[in-house]
Structure formats: structure tokens, C-alpha cells
Design a protein around this motif. Sequence first.
Motif, PDB file in Angstrom:
ATOM      1  N   UNK A  39       4.750  -3.513  -1.738  1.00 12.23           N
ATOM      2  CA  UNK A  39       5.466  -4.375  -0.355  1.00 12.23           C
ATOM      3  C   UNK A  39       4.753  -4.438   0.970  1.00 12.23           C
ATOM      4  N   UNK A  40       4.367  -3.394   1.196  1.00  9.22           N
ATOM      5  CA  UNK A  40       4.397  -2.999   2.821  1.00  9.22           C
ATOM      6  C   UNK A  40       2.926  -3.302   2.992  1.00  9.22           C
ATOM      7  N   UNK A  41       1.823  -3.281   1.454  1.00 13.55           N
ATOM      8  CA  UNK A  41       0.718  -3.909   2.419  1.00 13.55           C
ATOM      9  C   UNK A  41       0.348  -5.480   3.045  1.00 13.55           C
ATOM     10  N   UNK A  42       1.063  -6.258   2.153  1.00 12.59           N
ATOM     11  CA  UNK A  42       1.305  -7.178   1.758  1.00 12.59           C
ATOM     12  C   UNK A  42       2.363  -7.414   3.021  1.00 12.59           C
ATOM     13  N   UNK A  43       3.056  -7.380   3.228  1.00  7.25           N
ATOM     14  CA  UNK A  43       4.157  -7.587   4.595  1.00  7.25           C
ATOM     15  C   UNK A  43       3.378  -6.798   5.877  1.00  7.25           C
ATOM     16  N   UNK A  44       2.413  -5.744   5.868  1.00  9.05           N
ATOM     17  CA  UNK A  44       1.588  -5.041   7.320  1.00  9.05           C
ATOM     18  C   UNK A  44       0.525  -6.090   7.308  1.00  9.05           C
ATOM     19  N   UNK A  45      -0.076  -7.330   6.300  1.00 11.19           N
ATOM     20  CA  UNK A  45      -1.507  -7.684   6.175  1.00 11.19           C
ATOM     21  C   UNK A  45      -0.410  -9.188   6.927  1.00 11.19           C
ATOM     22  N   UNK A  46       0.277  -9.084   6.162  1.00 15.05           N
ATOM     23  CA  UNK A  46       1.202 -10.331   7.238  1.00 15.05           C
ATOM     24  C   UNK A  46       1.580 -10.633   8.476  1.00 15.05           C
ATOM     25  N   UNK A  47       2.139  -9.330   8.730  1.00 18.18           N
ATOM     26  CA  UNK A  47       2.055  -9.462  10.384  1.00 18.18           C
ATOM     27  C   UNK A  47       1.383  -9.420  11.529  1.00 18.18           C
ATOM     28  N   UNK A  99      -5.397   1.529  11.358  1.00 17.56           N
ATOM     29  CA  UNK A  99      -6.302   1.294  12.669  1.00 17.56           C
ATOM     30  C   UNK A  99      -7.417  -0.219  12.177  1.00 17.56           C
ATOM     31  N   UNK A 100      -7.257  -0.461  11.457  1.00 14.23           N
ATOM     32  CA  UNK A 100      -7.788  -1.700  10.432  1.00 14.23           C
ATOM     33  C   UNK A 100      -6.238  -3.003  10.994  1.00 14.23           C
ATOM     34  N   UNK A 101      -5.900  -2.745   9.958  1.00 13.67           N
ATOM     35  CA  UNK A 101      -4.422  -3.509  10.490  1.00 13.67           C
ATOM     36  C   UNK A 101      -3.688  -2.744  11.024  1.00 13.67           C
ATOM     37  N   UNK A 102      -2.959  -2.230  10.383  1.00 12.07           N
ATOM     38  CA  UNK A 102      -1.282  -1.703  11.376  1.00 12.07           C
ATOM     39  C   UNK A 102      -0.645  -1.486  10.790  1.00 12.07           C
ATOM     40  N   UNK A 103       0.448  -1.207  10.933  1.00  9.94           N
ATOM     41  CA  UNK A 103       1.470  -1.010  10.478  1.00  9.94           C
ATOM     42  C   UNK A 103       0.881   0.025   8.935  1.00  9.94           C
ATOM     43  N   UNK A 104       1.866  -0.396   8.048  1.00 10.39           N
ATOM     44  CA  UNK A 104       1.587   1.236   6.490  1.00 10.39           C
ATOM     45  C   UNK A 104       1.272   0.643   5.857  1.00 10.39           C
ATOM     46  N   UNK A 105       0.408   1.440   5.047  1.00  9.00           N
ATOM     47  CA  UNK A 105       0.259   0.324   3.704  1.00  9.00           C
ATOM     48  C   UNK A 105       0.779   1.929   1.897  1.00  9.00           C
ATOM     49  N   UNK A 106       1.839   3.166   3.202  1.00 11.07           N
ATOM     50  CA  UNK A 106       1.875   3.940   1.533  1.00 11.07           C
ATOM     51  C   UNK A 106       0.824   4.462   0.657  1.00 11.07           C
ATOM     52  N   UNK A 107      -0.395   4.106   1.068  1.00 16.68           N
ATOM     53  CA  UNK A 107      -1.884   4.581   0.218  1.00 16.68           C
ATOM     54  C   UNK A 107      -1.469   6.303   0.215  1.00 16.68           C
ATOM     55  N   UNK A 108      -1.515   6.913  -0.746  1.00 20.80           N
ATOM     56  CA  UNK A 108      -1.282   8.548  -1.500  1.00 20.80           C
ATOM     57  C   UNK A 108      -2.583   8.359  -2.052  1.00 20.80           C
ATOM     58  N   UNK A 109      -3.293   9.719  -1.610  1.00 19.90           N
ATOM     59  CA  UNK A 109      -4.563  10.311  -1.988  1.00 19.90           C
ATOM     60  C   UNK A 109      -3.692  11.092  -3.827  1.00 19.90           C
TER      61      UNK A 109
END
Length: 389
Positions: free
Chosen positions: A149-157, A75-85
Motif C-alpha cells: 500500500x505504501x509503495x502504490x501510494x508513493x508511486x502515485x504521488x 531517492x528515486x520515488x520519494x515517500x516510503x516503501x516499507x522495505x525491510x531487509x
Amino acid sequence: MSNTADAIIIGGGIHGASLAFHLGQRGLKSLVLEKKTLAAGATGRSSGLVRMHYDLEPESRLAWKSFEYFRHWKDIIGGDSGFTRTGFIQLVSENYEEALRGNVAMHQRIGIPSLLIDPEDVRRLAPFFRTDDFNVAAYEPESGYADPNAVAASLMDAAKRFGARLVQDCAVTGIQLASGKVSGVSTSQGDFSAPIIVNAAGAWAQSIAAMAGVDLSVDTWRHDVAFVRQPKSIPANYPTVIDNIHSMYFRSETGGLTLIGLEDKNPIGESPDGFTDRAQPGFVERAIERICERIPSMENGDLHSDQGGYDGISPDQRAILGQIGPEGFYAQCGFSGTGFKIAPAVGLCMSELIVDGAAKTVDISPFDPHRFERGDLLKAEHAYEDIWH
């Protein structure tokens, strides 16, 4: 491609991407210059822990604000962070029990879901853990890990949607000054101009600062990790752990693996361009010995792979955030191995500092780059022992 921007960010890791995104939200278009590829440095080698447990309140506040992003990434950034609780457990020896209690109280005051648990509670969460060498632990039920890697890529996008540009294979070779102010940079791909330059170069931050005539108090720190195949008796996901008793952290990883990092015998001062395809000699043996101390059944596991990496480290092992040297030159570095989980909030706060003159979301003034000149090193009220020694 235009060679002019509102801001130049040196370093295409998670911090460079986060700042580009947040500056974009404020209407500033950034050029992110990366000497290799996005997330090629410390970000791509990060263990990706997402937790709020620090012994310094400003760091916990940054991690708590950042957790809002990880929890609502799409919702905030878009894309996927791969966050796993997975939940997170902090283990300390009895010498640091009171410090642990004090830090959990601080976290609770901030609003972080953190609580004290005993060895029996830990056994319920992870029956395969050895629990006879501590009396109390901290537990964050909402924490876990994400994919760097997913976090950096989605932030850059997301930053690109606000007009940011990423230039890869672009090594900065000089910083241009005019009348005591930064005006641009020289690179392997030509010159770029901007009135704001941010040093988010991680392990290369010291050499970048020197180009601006700044003696920045940051060095390099090597961090190695090993990946071990778990025996079938260990579940795919279990709590992420920082185990100060064994100077170790570990977490589950996709594919039935456990990631292990150690917090001692990590060389400081090496070239950040050193060999990182494999861990340093002896690391794997030490990592396996220690994980078997905490998880005896891991004796039935086997090594999958290992690797190294470099990050910037400051004299007090805390971030360096703020203006230093010529007007328009900022430092966003020195995260000392713990920068991943706070990167969203750091980018927000740095954008506030650059645009408004001060950060308001979290007070980042304690991380002022000039504190080392004053001999004002950061020290927690309820400090644990120094790590990365």
C-alpha cells in the motif's frame, strides 16, 4: 477536471501507478482510472515479497532492476516503501536441486547477490527452522519485503508530480475506437479521451480487454493468506522463505506476526468480485499445518487473521506485456501472483515500449500478448514445477 490525457491507465494498483510515474518522466500525462480505490485489488492484498529468485531470466532481470528502486526508494520515488531487509531463502526438494543450481548461476550472471547454501547455513540463519528435508537452498542476503500500500501510494504521488491524475470510484464501461485505434473510454464518471489505453486491471483484465474486442489470455486466480502470532521464541524478523517442498511461502510481519501463503488449491476462474474479507474454507488449517512442518515451535502460536484476494493469471503463469488489438491498446497484466516485486521495472519498460517502440532497460518481448496465439508459452531453462494449481 480535463477529460483528455496523453494516456489512460485502467487500474489503480502498483502497476498502474508505476506506469503513470514512468510515463510522466517521459513527458506524458496519464489518467489512472480505478473502479474502487488505490491498491484496492491485488496490490492491497499482496504479500509484498521483494526477491529476485525466478526460474525465468527476464523475470529475474525485471526483479533485479526493480530492487534498485526498493533499495533507494526515497531517492528515486520519494515517500516510503516499507522495505525491510530480512534475506530470502528458496527451498526445493531434491528433485529440483539441479534446477536450483542452474537458476542461482543465472542470477549470479545477471549480478544478483545470490548464493547456494546448505541446511547448516539455514540453521545459522534461522535456528528454529526444520532443515532435514532438503540438501541445498538459494539465499539472497539483500532481499526481504515491502509494504504494497505504501509503495502504490508513493508511486502515485510521484506520478502526480509529473501531471498524472487518479480518478477513483470510476468503473470503465466501454472502450471507444475510431478507425482501428483507441480514442477513449466510457466510465461511471463520464467519457475520457486518450490515444493510448493501458489495461492494468489485474483480475479484471479479461473483461476490460473484451471491451476493445480483444480476447486476452488471462483468467482470475485466488490467493489467500493467514497471519499467525509468533511465539516469543521466534525473533521479530527472520528470512523470508519460498518453500516449494510444502507449496508455501512465509515471512515475518510487523507486530510479531508471520504471514503465510499457499501455492496449491487456489481456485482459478472465479469472479474477481468474490468475497475476500476472509480466506476460503480450510485454508487456515492447511496453512497452520504447513508452517508448523517448517517451524515446529509455531505450534505455540495462534491465528491473528486471514484474508483473500484475486489476481490475473496467464496460461504460462507469466506476465502479459505489450500492444494487442487496436492501435494504442496495451496489456500490462497477467502477473499470476508475482507482479509486486517487478512493478517498478515493468512500468519503466512499458513506458519505453509506448514512447520509443521497444523496451531497452529489460527485453520484455518474451511477454508479448500474442505468444498464446502462437502456442509459444514461456518455459524456463531450469524450471520448477508449476504452482498455483
